[in-house]
Write a protein that holds these residues in place. Structure first.
Motif, PDB file in Angstrom:
ATOM      1  N   THR A 239       0.831  -1.199   0.000  1.00  0.00           N
ATOM      2  CA  THR A 239       0.000   0.000   0.000  1.00  0.00           C
ATOM      3  C   THR A 239       0.865   1.249   0.000  1.00  0.00           C
ATOM      4  N   ALA A 240       0.335   2.289  -0.594  1.00  0.00           N
ATOM      5  CA  ALA A 240       1.000   3.596  -0.564  1.00  0.00           C
ATOM      6  C   ALA A 240       0.382   4.514   0.479  1.00  0.00           C
ATOM      7  N   ASP A 241      -0.645   4.015   1.199  1.00  0.00           N
ATOM      8  CA  ASP A 241      -1.318   4.795   2.237  1.00  0.00           C
ATOM      9  C   ASP A 241      -0.486   4.743   3.509  1.00  0.00           C
ATOM     10  N   LEU A 242       0.136   5.831   3.856  1.00  0.00           N
ATOM     11  CA  LEU A 242       1.038   5.867   5.009  1.00  0.00           C
ATOM     12  C   LEU A 242       0.376   6.427   6.262  1.00  0.00           C
ATOM     13  N   SER A 243      -0.906   6.587   6.250  1.00  0.00           N
ATOM     14  CA  SER A 243      -1.598   7.196   7.390  1.00  0.00           C
ATOM     15  C   SER A 243      -1.456   6.401   8.687  1.00  0.00           C
ATOM     16  N   PRO A 244      -1.273   5.039   8.667  1.00  0.00           N
ATOM     17  CA  PRO A 244      -1.137   4.337   9.946  1.00  0.00           C
ATOM     18  C   PRO A 244       0.163   4.651  10.686  1.00  0.00           C
ATOM     19  N   LEU A 245       1.152   5.246  10.031  1.00  0.00           N
ATOM     20  CA  LEU A 245       2.464   5.478  10.648  1.00  0.00           C
ATOM     21  C   LEU A 245       2.401   6.690  11.572  1.00  0.00           C
ATOM     22  N   ARG A 246       2.800   6.463  12.858  1.00  0.00           N
ATOM     23  CA  ARG A 246       2.762   7.543  13.847  1.00  0.00           C
ATOM     24  C   ARG A 246       4.155   8.054  14.209  1.00  0.00           C
ATOM     25  N   ASP A 247       5.179   7.200  14.078  1.00  0.00           N
ATOM     26  CA  ASP A 247       6.560   7.578  14.407  1.00  0.00           C
ATOM     27  C   ASP A 247       6.667   8.122  15.826  1.00  0.00           C
ATOM     28  N   ALA A 248       5.910   7.511  16.754  1.00  0.00           N
ATOM     29  CA  ALA A 248       5.866   8.021  18.132  1.00  0.00           C
ATOM     30  C   ALA A 248       7.104   7.658  18.933  1.00  0.00           C
ATOM     31  N   ARG A 249       7.858   6.657  18.484  1.00  0.00           N
ATOM     32  CA  ARG A 249       9.030   6.212  19.262  1.00  0.00           C
ATOM     33  C   ARG A 249      10.325   6.713  18.605  1.00  0.00           C
ATOM     34  N   GLU A 250      10.338   7.973  18.251  1.00  0.00           N
ATOM     35  CA  GLU A 250      11.495   8.568  17.563  1.00  0.00           C
ATOM     36  C   GLU A 250      12.764   8.474  18.408  1.00  0.00           C
ATOM     37  N   GLU A 251      12.626   8.799  19.678  1.00  0.00           N
ATOM     38  CA  GLU A 251      13.794   8.820  20.553  1.00  0.00           C
ATOM     39  C   GLU A 251      14.381   7.427  20.721  1.00  0.00           C
ATOM     40  N   GLU A 252      13.508   6.427  20.956  1.00  0.00           N
ATOM     41  CA  GLU A 252      13.987   5.058  21.105  1.00  0.00           C
ATOM     42  C   GLU A 252      14.597   4.558  19.799  1.00  0.00           C
ATOM     43  N   SER A 253      14.014   4.953  18.676  1.00  0.00           N
ATOM     44  CA  SER A 253      14.550   4.551  17.374  1.00  0.00           C
ATOM     45  C   SER A 253      15.962   5.085  17.186  1.00  0.00           C
ATOM     46  N   ALA A 254      16.146   6.358  17.517  1.00  0.00           N
ATOM     47  CA  ALA A 254      17.471   6.964  17.370  1.00  0.00           C
ATOM     48  C   ALA A 254      18.476   6.322  18.303  1.00  0.00           C
TER      49      ALA A 254
ATOM     50  N   THR B 273      11.391  -2.456   8.930  1.00  0.00           N
ATOM     51  CA  THR B 273      10.592  -3.431   9.677  1.00  0.00           C
ATOM     52  C   THR B 273      11.434  -4.388  10.507  1.00  0.00           C
ATOM     53  N   ASP B 274      12.500  -4.928   9.939  1.00  0.00           N
ATOM     54  CA  ASP B 274      13.295  -5.894  10.695  1.00  0.00           C
ATOM     55  C   ASP B 274      14.010  -5.238  11.867  1.00  0.00           C
ATOM     56  N   ILE B 275      14.551  -4.017  11.640  1.00  0.00           N
ATOM     57  CA  ILE B 275      15.235  -3.318  12.733  1.00  0.00           C
ATOM     58  C   ILE B 275      14.221  -2.876  13.786  1.00  0.00           C
ATOM     59  N   ALA B 276      13.016  -2.497  13.367  1.00  0.00           N
ATOM     60  CA  ALA B 276      11.981  -2.111  14.329  1.00  0.00           C
ATOM     61  C   ALA B 276      11.649  -3.257  15.269  1.00  0.00           C
ATOM     62  N   LEU B 277      11.527  -4.478  14.726  1.00  0.00           N
ATOM     63  CA  LEU B 277      11.229  -5.633  15.575  1.00  0.00           C
ATOM     64  C   LEU B 277      12.369  -5.911  16.536  1.00  0.00           C
ATOM     65  N   GLU B 278      13.579  -5.817  16.060  1.00  0.00           N
ATOM     66  CA  GLU B 278      14.716  -6.083  16.943  1.00  0.00           C
ATOM     67  C   GLU B 278      14.822  -5.013  18.025  1.00  0.00           C
ATOM     68  N   ALA B 279      14.577  -3.737  17.656  1.00  0.00           N
ATOM     69  CA  ALA B 279      14.615  -2.664  18.652  1.00  0.00           C
ATOM     70  C   ALA B 279      13.530  -2.864  19.705  1.00  0.00           C
ATOM     71  N   ALA B 280      12.331  -3.258  19.264  1.00  0.00           N
ATOM     72  CA  ALA B 280      11.238  -3.495  20.214  1.00  0.00           C
ATOM     73  C   ALA B 280      11.569  -4.653  21.136  1.00  0.00           C
ATOM     74  N   ASN B 281      12.215  -5.682  20.597  1.00  0.00           N
ATOM     75  CA  ASN B 281      12.646  -6.804  21.434  1.00  0.00           C
ATOM     76  C   ASN B 281      13.674  -6.335  22.456  1.00  0.00           C
ATOM     77  N   SER B 282      14.573  -5.467  22.020  1.00  0.00           N
ATOM     78  CA  SER B 282      15.613  -4.945  22.913  1.00  0.00           C
ATOM     79  C   SER B 282      15.016  -4.101  24.030  1.00  0.00           C
ATOM     80  N   HIS B 283      13.969  -3.314  23.710  1.00  0.00           N
ATOM     81  CA  HIS B 283      13.349  -2.428  24.701  1.00  0.00           C
ATOM     82  C   HIS B 283      12.273  -3.121  25.535  1.00  0.00           C
ATOM     83  N   GLY B 284      12.021  -4.398  25.273  1.00  0.00           N
ATOM     84  CA  GLY B 284      11.010  -5.123  26.040  1.00  0.00           C
ATOM     85  C   GLY B 284       9.592  -4.917  25.557  1.00  0.00           C
ATOM     86  N   ASP B 285       9.413  -4.293  24.396  1.00  0.00           N
ATOM     87  CA  ASP B 285       8.065  -4.082  23.852  1.00  0.00           C
ATOM     88  C   ASP B 285       7.533  -5.340  23.176  1.00  0.00           C
ATOM     89  N   LEU B 286       8.417  -6.220  22.765  1.00  0.00           N
ATOM     90  CA  LEU B 286       8.016  -7.469  22.127  1.00  0.00           C
ATOM     91  C   LEU B 286       8.833  -8.614  22.688  1.00  0.00           C
TER      92      LEU B 286
END
Length: 765
Positions: free
Chosen positions: A11-26, A160-173
């Motif tokens: 899909t090209a519809d990007l409306s579901p993306l919130r980018d709320a975890r900017e700090e943790e991503s960085a 996507t792959d780095i997001a899953l690994e980061a979430a695993n690292s932060h205890g979100d997944l």
């Protein structure tokens, strides 16, 4: 194998993306998330969210979410049994990853008797060099856990792959991973055709490395490549004589393009490899270093890797590798980590086009890539290129190369001096080339120059030039590919013109100081005592025809003959005949007997009794004010090594020349200069000869030895042997053949019977 495949559109519809975890991503990525974010990455995140939230799949926990290149290695029934057991024993798990590590062939799968087991996923290290860690091509996400995973994709501004690994690292997944590879990645159905690769090699100074690297590239097992080489740090004459002939057959075969360029900042050096060439049909542009060792299958692995990537993607290698160093003078290889990945960069066309824009318009760098805020990448071009690659899309080849198990992939040499850290370029060059620029004043040019006085390399940089052998320096008044005009600090302006062989010669009329006045008063000194008087009439007639016509030339004839017919332009000076070698040794003393008369002239020239003008001799023999004197290179030692020069070695003589002194050897038969400077030289040399004689010493080559001592440390005008060309040549004087067509004056061979022979002329018989 019992699997049912269903394709799900992106899909090209990007409306579901919130980018709320900017700090943790960085924090996890180690840099701004924007550096890993591209349009296709955002599309993939949104597509996964849409897939996970699709109610059509809400009724089953055993749905494998992944990508179209995922291929199973075990039967579905066997995998289902293992997954149901895992879900029962570990209900807290959000994701079951069905591969242990990324592979592109059916490797590492469980045997028939092996139990399919899972273990907790251990978060790997992620840094600025690893954008993609492990992939998302085969995942099982229980229905109840899918909203949590969808939130991760929505909030983490990461692939996507780095997001899953980061979430695993932060205890979100909570992620568990199979101990074996249950799936592998296969080439996609619409696989790209083989890539056409431009291998870009820029080499500075290191000719042996250049030669080895080109031969290495010609032996690559991957055929669909062409090597573009930019050679730097050598004069064009050396390039044409020594480098080009080694590779002409590869050039004629259409496998190699090699050209010579000035040395520039490192980005421009790279771009010189393909500068002004049509490379529109190339897919990838690989940067290689001249001194590193690339395995024969290196580009085969590059091509296979890129067949799995979108066309706009670039790649690099950053991971475990082999280093080649030196221990006790012997080569020694060892393993390490390639933190410096410059020699492995493979650029897409998109990146190359951006680099070309940045070079010509450095002010646009921050517009093209907001993370690059200045142009100071002249010597950190690898980092600059990598940043550009991240903007467009890039991937690390490390895991793929490890899977290929190549016998030898790449060895980085650590013993060679690097351009940046090893002092391979001078400090003035580094200082001017920190910034990316196309200003020619920042380029380093090397020119092989043939001067009547010397043969050397001249380095041109900025507005200054320097010759290496004696550190003479000059201002650069003008420079083109065909001509250079220099104003030397020590002796004035000279212009040099490029010949067909790429070397530069002093151009006719190349000495360009202030214009001379229309006529100068010139005194010519000619000694004709004893039987040397036989040469006078022919010399006088030839001089009237060829020597400084258009100027007021007056002759001083020093002779012991009582009756000589002379014209109005000849002054007869009586002197006694001195037996050899006193006649030549005491000639400066002889000249001083008429010093008062000589002071009335602008220039004074001594011409040996055996000299005969045979062509026009003009004002090119007038030294400039800063030169003062004019001397002539000895034809017997022209373009020969200093070790052959017959300098006086006797420490008792005032003519002694030390081993550290002298760079050319001049003849005594034709010299002169401005009257004031020439008479000063005559006084100095007459005194040196007198004191030697008082000490019972005669220099080995008489007045000529004293003359060679006198010019050391001075900067006279030095003429080539075309003004003292031997009447006869022997086999040892082949260096003179190149100037034979330009001869101005010849030296009669006194050994010939027609001239009487040495002994007869010296009145020894």
């Amino acid at each position: 194998m019992g699997y049912e495949l269903e394709l799900y559109p992106s899909t090209a519809d990007l409306s579901p993306l919130r980018d709320a975890r900017e700090e943790e991503s960085a924090s996890y990525l180690g840099r701004s998330p924007a550096s890993a974010e591209r349009s296709h990455v955002r599309s993939l995140r949104a597509s996964f969210i849409r897939l996970l939230e699709d109610r059509n799949y809400a009724g089953s926990d055993l749905i494998i979410f992944g990508e179209s290149d995922a291929v199973p290695m075990v039967a579905s029934s066997r995998l289902e049994t293992a997954l149901r057991k895992e879900m029962k024993e570990h209900p807290e798990t959000d994701i079951f990853r069905l591969f242990h590590h990324a592979v592109w062939s059916p490797q590492g799968g469980p045997g028939e008797s092996d139990e399919i087991l899972f273990e907790d996923f251990k978060t790997g290290k992620t840094d600025a060099n690893t954008s993609y860690v492990w992939g998302t091509h085969a995942l099982v996400i229980p229905a109840a856990r899918r909203p949590r995973v969808a939130r991760v994709f929505a909030d983490y501004r990461l692939p996507t792959d780095i997001a899953l690994e980061a979430a695993n690292s932060h205890g979100d997944l909570k992620i568990r991973v199979a101990r074996h590879n249950l799936f592998y990645q296969h080439g996609r159905t619409k696989q790209r055709p083989d890539c056409k690769i431009a291998v870009c090699l820029s080499s500075y100074k290191r000719l042996t490395d250049l030669q080895r690297q080109i031969w290495c590239m010609m032996d690559q097992s991957y055929p669909n490549l062409h090597v573009f080489a930019a050679v730097k740090g050598i004069p064009e004459g050396t390039y044409r004589r020594t480098v080009l002939p080694l590779f002409e057959h590869f050039i004629h075969e259409g496998r190699l393009t090699m050209r010579l360029f000035p040395n520039k900042n490192q980005l421009s050096n790279f771009l010189d490899t393909i500068r002004d060439l049509n490379v529109s049909d190339y897919d990838l542009f690989a940067k290689i270093d001249d001194d590193d060792l690339y395995g024969r299958d290196y580009f085969k692995s590059v091509n296979k890797f890129h067949l799995h990537l979108p066309p706009e993607f670039s790649s690099f290698y950053c991971g475990p590798g082999e280093y080649l160093s030196v221990r006790g003078g012997y080569p020694f290889s060892g393993n390490g980590f390639f933190g410096c990945f410059g020699p492995t960069l493979v650029l897409s066309r998109d990146v190359l086009e951006k680099l070309i824009i940045c070079e010509t318009n450095p002010h646009m760098i921050s517009q093209i890539s907001p993370r690059l805020r200045h142009a100071g990448y002249g010597f950190t071009e690898d980092n600059f290129m990598h940043m550009m690659m991240l903007d467009t899309g890039s991937s690390n080849r490390t895991r793929y190369v490890q899977e290929m198990a190549l016998p030898m992939h790449l060895a980085i040499q650590t013993g060679n001096a690097s351009v940046m850290r090893g002092g391979l370029v001078p400090g003035d060059f580094r200082g001017r080339n920190w910034n990316i620029s196309t200003n020619q004043v920042n380029e380093e040019r090397l020119m092989e120059v043939h001067h009547p006085q010397w043969h050397d390399i001249v380095r041109v940089f900025g507005n200054r030039a320097r010759r290496f052998e004696r550190d003479d320096e000059a201002d650069v008044l003008s420079v083109t590919d065909e001509k250079i005009t220099l104003k030397w600090d020590c002796w004035g302006v000279e212009a040099f013109k490029k010949m067909e062989d790429g070397t530069f010669y002093l151009s006719s009329g190349g000495r360009q100081e202030e214009p001379f006045s229309p006529r100068k008063k010139v005194a010519v000194l000619f000694i004709a005592t004893g039987r040397y008087m036989t040469f006078w009439e022919e010399f006088y007639a030839a001089s009237k025809q060829y020597f400084l016509t258009g100027h007021d030339v007056h002759y001083f004839l020093f002779t012991d003959h009582p009756e000589v017919e002379i014209g109005d332009d000849v002054t007869l000076v009586r002197k006694p005949f001195y037996p050899w070698p006193m006649e030549t040794l005491r000639r400066f003393e002889t000249f001083l007997t008429v010093r008062e008369e000589l002071q009335q002239y602008d220039y004074i020239y001594f011409m040996n009794g055996t000299l005969l003008p045979v062509g026009p001799v003009g004002q090119e023999i007038f030294p400039m004010d800063r030169q003062g004197l004019m001397v002539t290179l000895h034809p017997g030692y022209y373009q020969r090594p200093r070790s052959t020069y017959p300098y006086e070695k006797n420490g008792m003589s005032r003519a002694r020349v030390l081993h550290s002194e002298g760079e050319y050897y001049v003849a005594g038969g034709f010299n002169g200069g401005r009257a004031e400077d020439y008479l000063h030289m005559c006084r100095e040399l007459a005194d040196a000869v007198r004191r030697d004689l008082e000490d019972g010493v005669i220099a080995v080559w008489h007045d000529e030895s004293h003359l060679n001592k006198y010019v050391i440390g001075r900067h006279p005008l030095v003429l080539s042997p075309e003004y003292l060309f031997p009447e006869t040549l022997d086999f040892n004087q082949k260096n003179l053949m190149a100037i034979k067509p330009k001869v101005k004056m010849i030296v009669k061979d006194k050994s010939l019977q027609k001239h009487g022979g040495h002994a007869w002329l010296r009145q020894q018989v």
